[in-house]
Design a protein around this motif. Structure first.
Motif, PDB file in Angstrom:
ATOM      1  N   TYR A 322      76.337  29.516 133.338  1.00 30.06           N
ATOM      2  CA  TYR A 322      75.647  29.880 132.282  1.00 30.06           C
ATOM      3  C   TYR A 322      74.076  29.483 132.716  1.00 30.06           C
ATOM      4  O   TYR A 322      73.885  28.182 132.869  1.00 30.06           O
ATOM      5  N   PHE A 323      73.211  30.316 133.084  1.00 30.84           N
ATOM      6  CA  PHE A 323      71.693  30.081 133.557  1.00 30.84           C
ATOM      7  C   PHE A 323      70.968  29.907 132.506  1.00 30.84           C
ATOM      8  O   PHE A 323      70.908  30.928 131.830  1.00 30.84           O
ATOM      9  N   VAL A 324      70.154  28.716 132.434  1.00 27.25           N
ATOM     10  CA  VAL A 324      69.166  28.456 131.312  1.00 27.25           C
ATOM     11  C   VAL A 324      67.779  28.710 131.782  1.00 27.25           C
ATOM     12  O   VAL A 324      67.625  27.768 132.770  1.00 27.25           O
ATOM     13  N   THR A 325      66.923  29.546 131.762  1.00 29.16           N
ATOM     14  CA  THR A 325      65.659  29.595 132.433  1.00 29.16           C
ATOM     15  C   THR A 325      64.475  30.201 131.492  1.00 29.16           C
ATOM     16  O   THR A 325      65.060  30.827 130.435  1.00 29.16           O
ATOM     17  N   GLN A 326      63.337  30.210 131.853  1.00 26.62           N
ATOM     18  CA  GLN A 326      62.409  30.600 130.989  1.00 26.62           C
ATOM     19  C   GLN A 326      62.266  32.195 131.049  1.00 26.62           C
ATOM     20  O   GLN A 326      62.069  32.958 130.066  1.00 26.62           O
ATOM     21  N   ASN A 327      62.457  32.754 132.460  1.00 20.68           N
ATOM     22  CA  ASN A 327      62.267  34.273 132.473  1.00 20.68           C
ATOM     23  C   ASN A 327      63.588  34.574 133.272  1.00 20.68           C
ATOM     24  O   ASN A 327      63.901  33.975 134.138  1.00 20.68           O
ATOM     25  N   PRO A 328      64.114  35.896 133.101  1.00 16.39           N
ATOM     26  CA  PRO A 328      65.215  36.208 133.626  1.00 16.39           C
ATOM     27  C   PRO A 328      64.821  36.485 135.230  1.00 16.39           C
ATOM     28  O   PRO A 328      65.812  36.402 136.135  1.00 16.39           O
ATOM     29  N   THR A 329      63.828  36.990 135.309  1.00 14.79           N
ATOM     30  CA  THR A 329      63.236  36.850 136.721  1.00 14.79           C
ATOM     31  C   THR A 329      63.392  35.862 137.598  1.00 14.79           C
ATOM     32  O   THR A 329      63.324  35.831 139.016  1.00 14.79           O
ATOM     33  N   ASP A 330      63.828  34.805 136.999  1.00 19.11           N
ATOM     34  CA  ASP A 330      63.880  33.415 137.858  1.00 19.11           C
ATOM     35  C   ASP A 330      65.313  33.332 138.554  1.00 19.11           C
ATOM     36  O   ASP A 330      65.559  32.641 139.587  1.00 19.11           O
ATOM     37  N   VAL A 331      66.217  34.457 138.197  1.00 17.64           N
ATOM     38  CA  VAL A 331      67.528  34.447 138.491  1.00 17.64           C
ATOM     39  C   VAL A 331      67.560  35.699 139.506  1.00 17.64           C
ATOM     40  O   VAL A 331      67.003  36.716 139.308  1.00 17.64           O
ATOM     41  N   PRO A 332      67.786  35.504 140.897  1.00 16.68           N
ATOM     42  CA  PRO A 332      67.938  36.701 141.631  1.00 16.68           C
ATOM     43  C   PRO A 332      68.835  37.812 141.235  1.00 16.68           C
ATOM     44  O   PRO A 332      69.773  37.535 140.335  1.00 16.68           O
ATOM     45  N   GLU A 333      68.280  39.157 141.575  1.00 13.22           N
ATOM     46  CA  GLU A 333      69.210  40.254 141.144  1.00 13.22           C
ATOM     47  C   GLU A 333      70.340  40.331 141.196  1.00 13.22           C
ATOM     48  O   GLU A 333      71.173  40.789 140.541  1.00 13.22           O
ATOM     49  N   SER A 334      71.024  39.875 142.461  1.00 13.11           N
ATOM     50  CA  SER A 334      72.181  39.889 142.905  1.00 13.11           C
ATOM     51  C   SER A 334      73.293  38.833 141.891  1.00 13.11           C
ATOM     52  O   SER A 334      74.388  39.251 141.714  1.00 13.11           O
ATOM     53  N   VAL A 335      72.614  37.698 141.061  1.00 12.20           N
ATOM     54  CA  VAL A 335      73.028  36.980 140.535  1.00 12.20           C
ATOM     55  C   VAL A 335      73.118  37.609 139.191  1.00 12.20           C
ATOM     56  O   VAL A 335      74.313  37.585 138.395  1.00 12.20           O
ATOM     57  N   LEU A 336      71.984  38.051 138.554  1.00 15.39           N
ATOM     58  CA  LEU A 336      71.833  38.572 137.285  1.00 15.39           C
ATOM     59  C   LEU A 336      72.754  39.619 137.216  1.00 15.39           C
ATOM     60  O   LEU A 336      73.096  39.897 135.737  1.00 15.39           O
ATOM     61  N   GLY A 337      72.994  40.447 137.961  1.00 17.55           N
ATOM     62  CA  GLY A 337      73.901  41.865 137.809  1.00 17.55           C
ATOM     63  C   GLY A 337      75.330  41.350 137.481  1.00 17.55           C
ATOM     64  O   GLY A 337      76.081  41.927 136.994  1.00 17.55           O
ATOM     65  N   GLN A 338      75.719  40.024 137.585  1.00 21.23           N
ATOM     66  CA  GLN A 338      76.993  39.445 137.401  1.00 21.23           C
ATOM     67  C   GLN A 338      76.994  38.716 136.241  1.00 21.23           C
ATOM     68  O   GLN A 338      78.160  38.517 135.729  1.00 21.23           O
ATOM     69  N   LEU A 339      75.982  38.675 135.368  1.00 25.43           N
ATOM     70  CA  LEU A 339      76.030  38.045 134.041  1.00 25.43           C
ATOM     71  C   LEU A 339      76.484  38.756 132.986  1.00 25.43           C
ATOM     72  O   LEU A 339      75.629  39.714 132.648  1.00 25.43           O
ATOM     73  N   GLY A 340      77.516  38.514 132.424  1.00 26.71           N
ATOM     74  CA  GLY A 340      78.087  39.353 131.134  1.00 26.71           C
ATOM     75  C   GLY A 340      77.237  38.957 129.753  1.00 26.71           C
ATOM     76  O   GLY A 340      76.814  39.912 129.183  1.00 26.71           O
ATOM     77  N   LEU A 341      77.140  37.842 129.588  1.00 26.78           N
ATOM     78  CA  LEU A 341      76.251  37.229 128.167  1.00 26.78           C
ATOM     79  C   LEU A 341      74.912  37.104 128.521  1.00 26.78           C
ATOM     80  O   LEU A 341      74.441  36.325 129.209  1.00 26.78           O
ATOM     81  N   LYS A 342      74.061  37.862 127.688  1.00 25.13           N
ATOM     82  CA  LYS A 342      72.787  37.725 127.507  1.00 25.13           C
ATOM     83  C   LYS A 342      72.118  37.279 126.473  1.00 25.13           C
ATOM     84  O   LYS A 342      72.293  37.980 125.435  1.00 25.13           O
ATOM     85  N   VAL A 343      71.549  36.075 126.223  1.00 22.35           N
ATOM     86  CA  VAL A 343      70.901  35.634 125.030  1.00 22.35           C
ATOM     87  C   VAL A 343      69.400  35.509 125.519  1.00 22.35           C
ATOM     88  O   VAL A 343      68.962  34.624 126.130  1.00 22.35           O
ATOM     89  N   GLN A 344      68.690  36.459 125.010  1.00 16.20           N
ATOM     90  CA  GLN A 344      67.261  36.494 125.099  1.00 16.20           C
ATOM     91  C   GLN A 344      66.253  36.062 124.255  1.00 16.20           C
ATOM     92  O   GLN A 344      66.153  36.753 123.120  1.00 16.20           O
ATOM     93  N   HIS A 345      65.701  34.798 124.042  1.00 16.21           N
ATOM     94  CA  HIS A 345      64.865  34.450 123.118  1.00 16.21           C
ATOM     95  C   HIS A 345      63.420  35.049 123.368  1.00 16.21           C
ATOM     96  O   HIS A 345      63.227  35.753 124.313  1.00 16.21           O
ATOM     97  N   ALA A 346      62.304  34.963 122.611  1.00 17.25           N
ATOM     98  CA  ALA A 346      60.977  35.481 122.458  1.00 17.25           C
ATOM     99  C   ALA A 346      60.643  35.033 123.913  1.00 17.25           C
ATOM    100  O   ALA A 346      60.454  34.078 124.717  1.00 17.25           O
ATOM    101  N   LEU A 347      59.749  36.213 124.639  1.00 16.93           N
ATOM    102  CA  LEU A 347      58.830  36.034 125.775  1.00 16.93           C
ATOM    103  C   LEU A 347      57.348  36.246 125.053  1.00 16.93           C
ATOM    104  O   LEU A 347      57.059  37.062 124.137  1.00 16.93           O
ATOM    105  N   ARG A 348      56.499  35.803 125.939  1.00 14.76           N
ATOM    106  CA  ARG A 348      55.146  35.899 125.488  1.00 14.76           C
ATOM    107  C   ARG A 348      54.131  36.638 126.422  1.00 14.76           C
ATOM    108  O   ARG A 348      54.506  36.664 127.762  1.00 14.76           O
ATOM    109  N   ALA A 349      53.421  37.629 125.848  1.00 15.21           N
ATOM    110  CA  ALA A 349      52.702  38.342 126.818  1.00 15.21           C
ATOM    111  C   ALA A 349      51.245  38.173 126.767  1.00 15.21           C
ATOM    112  O   ALA A 349      50.361  38.658 126.154  1.00 15.21           O
TER     113      ALA A 349
END
Length: 512
Positions: A322-349
């Motif tokens: 389980y990868f914990v980071t500020q933005n999903p883009t911190d994780v490479p696409e090839s790894v992101l595609g393998q992740l089953g559970l996604k818990v996305q807290h607020a993002l700021r624009a």
């Protein structure tokens, strides 16, 4: 049926499972918490990896804490990378708070303060169970990828390992590796060339420089004995709860090379030693990697490929990452595609780039008739998150904006005295905190060099002795010749031609 009732049924139908599961909280609609509309994650699919993301201060660490607690309660061991240093409170119960009671009343879950079995670990000189591994355990392929060497240099590293295997030279720590690299192009150059071919001094020099980079980031503390046995991550306490192993990494942020080296070695060791689990219905171990960008931002292409391969394969061993980071883009696409559970807290624009990133993030979640995902991502409060998991058949559960439950343990660090007590009671600290520096390649090669130098000195002394002996013999012969040429004066007179002629003349006269 109202839209609200339809939504609750939609959530409950999608979050009802036959097997065991963890409850993260209750679903929300239009800012209102739907009491008893629980958002669950089946244990069966928790080895399919996951992501906890969100801006600073949105509640990522507390979500990590909730997951770790509930996994421990289910008898599943956990490994946490504690980079911010705020997870040790898992070892003490929550003191409680009226806001926690209010939150749980909205969710429809009772709040029960608890402490959990915790083991504190470290890669550095901080207090905790020391985590180490030997150079030999890494092997030439992994070492080459960590050092990011060329193909030629990787070949030299393989030769070095082969030489050490052939000559029973243990490669335990960095000084062993440095010594054998120096030996290969120094005192042992002839030996290496005869057995393995010529080794370039320039190549070994380049490898040494990369090795020093690891050493300067604390690799000299990490490489060595006693090696950590990954089976010790799977301990269960007397109450059937899994141990929560917390690795203190507060001083690692300026040492990304060491962090990625450790992570890769740990994942590789787990993959090589854990048995294939198959479809067991529950994971063997769950690992949470906080500040995951530290792995990916500093990793070489070779290292990234290795991490991506392990992420794909390790779930068959019952291990979830389980990868914990500020933005999903911190994780490479090839790894992101393998992740089953996604818990996305607020993002700021705050910028156009932020808004673009939010739109891309929203596309990673299942479509839903109940939310504008991109809009929800910017309006979530602290302790709220968009959650999408995999059900028991591997299909995504309904996307739900979720009021997350509060941690049962303390949401703060241990005091110095509490930490000291925890470490003094640790069985693993007694096992791993004794430093061992047994005879290995460094000492053996030094001894070999000393013996070679002693043998060389002996041969030189022998040659000098022989030369002296020959010189003495030659001198004696010369002296003997000179002495033999120097006759006795009386003898010289008696044997002179004049005396001989006189004697012969007298003898002639007498004969007449």
């Amino acid at each position: 049926m109202s839209n609200k009732d339809t939504f609750i049924k939609h959530i409950n139908d999608g979050n009802t499972f036959k097997g065991d599961y963890i409850t993260l909280g209750a679903a929300m609609l239009e800012g209102e918490t739907m009491t008893n509309a629980f958002v669950n994650v089946p244990l069966k699919t928790m080895n399919r990896h996951g992501l906890i993301a969100g801006a600073t201060g949105t509640g990522k660490t507390k979500t990590l804490q909730v997951l770790a607690e509930n996994l421990s309660e289910k008898g599943i061991p956990v490994l946490l990378m504690d980079i911010k240093g705020d997870l040790s409170g898992l070892a003490q119960p929550s003191p409680g708070h009226p806001k926690i009671d209010e939150r749980h009343e909205k969710i429809g879950l009772p709040f029960d303060a608890k402490k959990f079995p915790v083991e504190i670990m470290t890669l550095s000189e901080q207090d905790g169970v020391r985590l180490r591994a030997t150079i030999s355990e890494f092997g030439p392929v992994l070492i080459s990828r960590i050092l990011d060497v060329t193909e030629t240099q990787a070949g030299i590293i393989s030769v070095i390992f082969k030489y050490c295997d052939d000559n029973q030279l243990p490669l335990l720590d960095i000084k062993d590796f440095k010594k054998i690299l120096q030996y290969a192009t120094g005192e042992g150059k002839k030996e290496f060339e005869e057995a393995y071919g010529r080794i370039s001094t320039a190549s070994t020099g380049a490898i040494l420089r990369k090795l020093i980079e690891i050493e300067q980031q604390g690799g000299d503390l990490f490489f060595g004995e006693t090696s950590f046995d990954t089976q010790d991550l799977l301990r269960i306490d007397e109450n059937g709860r899994g141990y929560i192993n917390i690795i203190r990494l507060t001083d690692i942020q300026d040492k990304p090379k060491l962090f990625s080296t450790f992570m890769l070695s740990l994942l590789a060791e787990i993959y090589s030693t854990f048995p294939e689990q198959g479809d067991s219905g529950r994971p063997e171990l769950i690992m949470f990697i906080d500040e995951a960008h530290l792995i990916f931002n500093e990793a070489s292409d070779a290292l990234l490929n290795q991490i991506e391969s392990i992420v794909k394969l390790i779930r068959s061993k019952g291990v979830g990452l389980y990868f914990v980071t500020q933005n999903p883009t911190d994780v490479p696409e090839s790894v992101l595609g393998q992740l089953g559970l996604k818990v996305q807290h607020a993002l700021r624009a705050f910028t156009a780039k932020d808004r673009k990133a939010i739109k891309l993030t929203a596309q990673n979640y299942p479509d839903t008739d109940y939310y504008d995902t991109a809009e929800v991502l910017t309006s979530l409060g602290i302790g709220e998150a968009l959650v999408s998991a995999l059900n028991e058949k591997g299909k995504p559960t309904p996307l739900a904006a979720t009021m997350m439950r509060a941690p049962m343990s303390r949401m703060d660090i241990l005091t110095e005295s509490e930490l000291g007590k925890l470490l003094s009671d640790s069985e693993l600290a007694k096992k791993y905190n004794k430093e061992i520096d047994r005879e290995s390649a460094y000492e053996m090669l030094n001894e070999k060099i000393k013996q070679a130098e002693a043998e060389e000195a002996k041969e030189k002394a022998k040659a000098e002795k022989e030369a002296l002996k020959k010189a003495e013999s030659k001198r004696k012969t010369s002296t003997s010749r000179r002495r033999s040429s120097r006759q006795n004066p009386l003898l010289k007179v008696l044997t002179s031609p004049t005396v001989i002629r006189s004697v012969l003349g007298i003898l002639t006269k007498m004969m007449r």
